[in-house]
Scaffold this motif. Structure first.
Motif, short mmCIF file in Angstrom:
data_model
loop_
_atom_site.label_atom_id
_atom_site.label_comp_id
_atom_site.label_asym_id
_atom_site.label_seq_id
_atom_site.Cartn_x
_atom_site.Cartn_y
_atom_site.Cartn_z
N SER A 1 -24.08 22.70 34.70
CA SER A 1 -25.03 23.10 33.65
C SER A 1 -24.39 23.05 32.26
CB SER A 1 -25.59 24.50 33.93
OG SER A 1 -24.57 25.46 33.95
N ALA A 2 -23.06 23.28 32.18
CA ALA A 2 -22.37 23.21 30.90
C ALA A 2 -22.46 21.81 30.29
CB ALA A 2 -20.90 23.60 31.06
N VAL A 3 -22.44 20.78 31.16
CA VAL A 3 -22.53 19.40 30.69
C VAL A 3 -23.98 18.94 30.56
CG1 VAL A 3 -21.84 17.01 31.15
CG2 VAL A 3 -20.29 18.89 31.73
N GLY B 1 -29.19 19.38 39.20
CA GLY B 1 -27.84 19.45 39.77
C GLY B 1 -27.13 20.75 39.46
N SER B 2 -27.78 21.62 38.65
CA SER B 2 -27.05 22.81 38.20
C SER B 2 -27.84 24.11 38.35
CB SER B 2 -26.67 22.63 36.72
OG SER B 2 -27.83 22.38 35.95
N SER C 1 -27.64 12.38 42.65
CA SER C 1 -27.46 11.39 41.58
C SER C 1 -27.02 12.06 40.29
CB SER C 1 -28.76 10.61 41.35
OG SER C 1 -29.11 9.87 42.47
N VAL C 2 -27.65 13.20 39.97
CA VAL C 2 -27.31 13.93 38.75
C VAL C 2 -25.88 14.43 38.81
CG1 VAL C 2 -27.79 16.02 37.41
CG2 VAL C 2 -29.68 14.59 38.18
N LYS C 3 -25.49 15.03 39.95
CA LYS C 3 -24.14 15.56 40.08
C LYS C 3 -23.09 14.47 39.95
CE LYS C 3 -24.79 19.82 42.70
NZ LYS C 3 -24.46 20.56 43.92
#
Length: 791
Positions: free
Chosen positions: A452-454, A502-503, A532-534
């Motif tokens: 989530s930070a990215v 992803g988060s 895919s997101v991760k």
């Protein structure tokens, strides 16, 4: 936007932005409206001097010439009064006598003469040397001439120069003589000055005209110089041409409508680099200061009312000196101290988030183009209906088909993003790597926070924003129409959601406020998109080098319509100017007969030896530049000065690392068997002028470090009172171990270490005072050397 435009019936309107009389930008046409909303933003560096920034409203015509409804003209000196805020301006009538630009170079002198009868009179000598920057007439250079008059209550002596053909910078070099008549009571021969009452009533007037032959000549501007300023001195200066004063009563401007503008104008007086050494070094040490809140860069953001004012020059300066990553890491760590919940990480508008936002805009331009531009172009040029909100559906709309169309676009945008990690600039990856590890350190028990930070930056603040506002990121030339904007908004919402999958630990569908979006996302296979997101977030937050040079596809940099001179590659080919579509990528520079057609001519980037301006005298055309490569030079004419400057900058940036770049070039063309600049008769003769950019530089970012430091100095100067208030706050805390004043005095400041902050503040104030002295000296020197009428 505009409102209440005339004529009072629905028409098609567009707006142009002009520097004096030169159009530099044009909005798209808004059809069938009396109050058109343009909603467009234009950012540009001004490459030349100017008097007026003007905005013209046009009524678009299919068969006839577009009609100018009215204008808003703001004098250069008044721009600072309107900067940074929205203002409604009443449209003024367009009067041909007020449409002027350019300047004239004059030398004036009063000589005393003794007549045959022994009386003394004075002779006025007017030497009109040259003009510069006269406007184009119907897109062509004008045929200018000047009239020179000595005007008084009872006299109007007028003389005229020769007509100069096809030039905006005519060289007249003509001298005219006028007798200044004495009063009959004048007898004192030892006194050679004109009597005060005579001087007050006389003035020199120079009018510039375009010779139209069979029709009335067009007024280009005038200047007036009172004879009283001359005295007995020889006097020469450049004078900016002014509108003509006439006795016509102005039209009622309130009948024409009004235009709303938001103008941001900055003008910096940049001193030589050595003057900024102390301030620059203090700012560049910011990331090493403990705590970071005591650093000069952090203090800058504290004292500026709008953090954005501080962030833009600060980020650019730190980028230029490769100091941005450690500074972002330091301010992000401070940000995380105040973050209590993992799901709100980097969601506010703090110094850290704004620095990352600005960095992505500067560094990620090419990344966005290669990732999003093809699909954005498809959406805007061949739009499919995508509305899925039942309330907004129109009669005849099929929600299922619309949902399929939206899903097609979302899939295409999403695939482009998650497959683009190799294109992500290394600097962005380095910043994301720091943010990811800081977040994991702050919330060690949350496995999702590192993602989530990215994603809060790369999806929410970068890709999603670029999708919904492609014109702001130069992915499209204009603001999309209402239907396309709605489609892009829905796609942007979907991308934000998919990027957060992803988060997030909670149910993804519960985050939607709209029921129709919940229904739409039920068609997505959650696990597949999450993986895919991760994987994408893992890739872009890795420290492994990822350079765009590894791409299989070239990066699209710039395109547009310009004129090029035929190169005479065939014997029967005419060497005239033709309109062509030009395209610049990271691999080649091409021109085409029309957009989307196959290229007629291609120059590989590695073969470009220099890109330089071309003297107007070569072909009597303005805004020209030349691309030097293995064959004959390619001569190109841009549509205006801003466009020419942008093309030269883009071409220079992408070619500066070429190994065979030239150090010298010819500023004029080779015509009729010789170079016009140095008169050499051999075409292969080495250039006679040094190239303006012969040193390899960073091809990604072009930043003037001194200019950014000057901007920061200006911000400290403007906010001097806040610096002093912060200094007082530090002193109070240090002495009393806590605030003893009213909390409102400095409760908004972040002071972790009052002693360290006080020390930095003292340094800033000393440096600012020293720079103030340097600027004052420069202004005094400039004002002492200025002459009456000089620009």
């Amino acid at each position: 936007d505009a409102k209440h435009l005339v004529p009072n019936k629905m028409r098609d309107f567009f707006c142009t932005i002009n520097l004096d009389q030169e159009e530099v930008f044009r909005t798209q046409v808004v059809e069938k409206s009396l109050s058109p909303y343009f909603g467009e933003e234009f950012y540009f560096e001004i490459p030349r001097t100017f008097q007026w920034l003007s905005f013209y409203i046009y009524d678009k015509s299919v068969l006839q010439k577009d009609l100018r409804i009215g204008k808003v003209s703001i004098k250069k000196e008044d721009l600072c009064n309107y900067t940074g805020k929205e203002n409604w301006f009443m449209l003024q009538p367009v009067d041909s006598n007020s449409e002027v630009q350019g300047k004239v170079h004059l030398e004036l002198k009063l000589n005393e003469l003794i007549t045959d009868n022994g009386s003394v009179c004075q002779q006025l000598v007017v030497h009109i040397k040259e003009c510069h920057g006269l406007p184009l007439i119907n897109g062509q250079n004008c045929d200018p001439y000047a009239t020179v008059s000595l005007v008084g209550p009872s006299r109007n002596d007028q003389k005229k120069t020769k007509v100069k053909k096809k030039t905006s910078n005519p060289q007249f070099n003509e001298t005219f003589y006028f007798e200044v008549t004495r009063s009959s009571s004048y007898t004192k021969k030892s006194q050679f000055q004109v009597e005060e009452e005579d001087i007050e009533k006389l003035e020199v007037r120079v009018d510039l005209w375009n010779n139209e032959n069979l029709v009335q000549d067009v007024f280009l501007g005038e200047i007036k110089v009172p004879v009283k300023v001359l005295r007995n001195d020889s006097f020469q200066a450049w004078y900016l041409l002014q509108p003509r004063e006439n006795g016509n009563k102005p039209s009622k401007s309130d009948d024409l409508g009004s235009l709303r503008l938001n103008i941001c104008y900055t003008e910096d007086c940049v001193l030589p680099s050595e003057y900024y050494a102390s301030l620059r070094n203090l700012l560049l040490k910011s990331s090493d200061v403990q705590p970071i809140s005591a650093s000069a860069a952090y203090i800058l953001s504290e004292v500026c009312r709008d953090k954005y004012d501080a962030v833009l020059p600060l980020v650019r300066l730190l980028l230029h000196h490769h100091k941005l990553v450690p500074f972002v890491a330091a301010v992000a760590e401070l940000d995380l101290k105040d973050t209590q919940e993992a799901n709100t990480i980097f969601r506010g508008n703090s110094l850290a988030t704004r620095c990352v936002d600005e960095m992505m805009k500067i560094v990620g331009k090419h990344y966005l183009k290669v990732t999003l531009k093809p699909v954005i172009d498809e959406i805007c040029e061949s739009p499919k209906p995508c509305e899925i909100d039942p309330i907004k559906l129109r009669e005849g709309d099929n929600v299922e088909i619309n949902m399929e169309n939206l899903r097609y676009y979302v899939d295409k945008v999403f695939r482009g993003i998650v497959r683009s990690s190799i294109s992500c600039p290394t600097l962005m990856c380095d910043v994301f790597y720091s943010l990811r590890h800081l977040a994991a350190k702050r919330f060690p028990n949350d496995p999702h926070v590192q993602y989530s930070a990215v994603s809060s930056f790369v999806f929410l603040r970068f890709f999603a924003v670029a999708v919904v506002s492609p014109h702001t990121f130069h992915l499209r030339p204009h603001h999309p129409d209402a239907q396309t904007s709605r489609t892009l908004t829905l796609i942007s919402k979907a991308i934000q959601t998919l990027g957060s999958w992803g988060s997030l630990t909670k149910s993804k569908l519960s985050s939607f406020k709209e029921t129709f979006m919940c229904e739409f996302f039920k068609t997505f296979q959650e696990e597949k998109f999450t993986e895919s997101v991760k994987k994408f977030l893992d890739d872009v937050s890795s420290t492994e080098s990822k350079e765009p040079s590894g791409l299989s596809e070239p990066v699209h940099l710039k395109e547009g319509e310009m004129y090029k001179r035929a190169q005479g590659r065939t014997r029967i080919g005419k060497k005239n100017f033709k309109k062509r579509w030009f395209c610049l990528t990271s691999r080649e520079f091409t021109y085409h007969k029309q957009q989307d057609k196959e290229p007629i001519f291609t120059i590989p980037i590695k073969n470009i030896l220099a890109v330089e301006k071309l003297d107007e005298s070569s072909f009597n055309k303005k805004n020209m530049f030349q691309v030097l490569h293995g064959e004959k030079p390619l001569y190109i004419q841009a549509n205006n000065c801003v466009e020419a400057s942008e093309w030269i900058e883009a071409l220079c940036r992408v070619t500066r690392c070429n190994q065979k770049r030239l150090s010298f070039y010819h500023p004029s063309a080779f015509l009729n068997g010789n170079w016009l600049c140095c008169k050499a008769t051999i075409e292969s003769t080495v250039g006679c002028a040094r190239c303006t950019a012969d040193v390899p530089a960073d091809t990604q970012i072009e930043i003037d470090g001194d200019r950014e430091t000057e901007r920061i100095y200006s911000l400290f100067t403007i906010n001097r009172s806040k610096l002093q208030k912060l200094e007082e706050a530090c002193g109070s805390i240090a002495v009393y171990q806590g605030p003893r004043k009213e909390p409102d005095d400095y409760s908004n400041f972040t002071i972790e270490d009052s002693v360290a902050t006080f020390h930095t503040l003292k340094q800033i104030i000393e440096i600012v005072e020293k720079l103030n002295e340097s600027h004052d000296k420069y202004q005094k020197k400039r004002s002492s050397s200025a002459k009456y009428g000089s620009e």
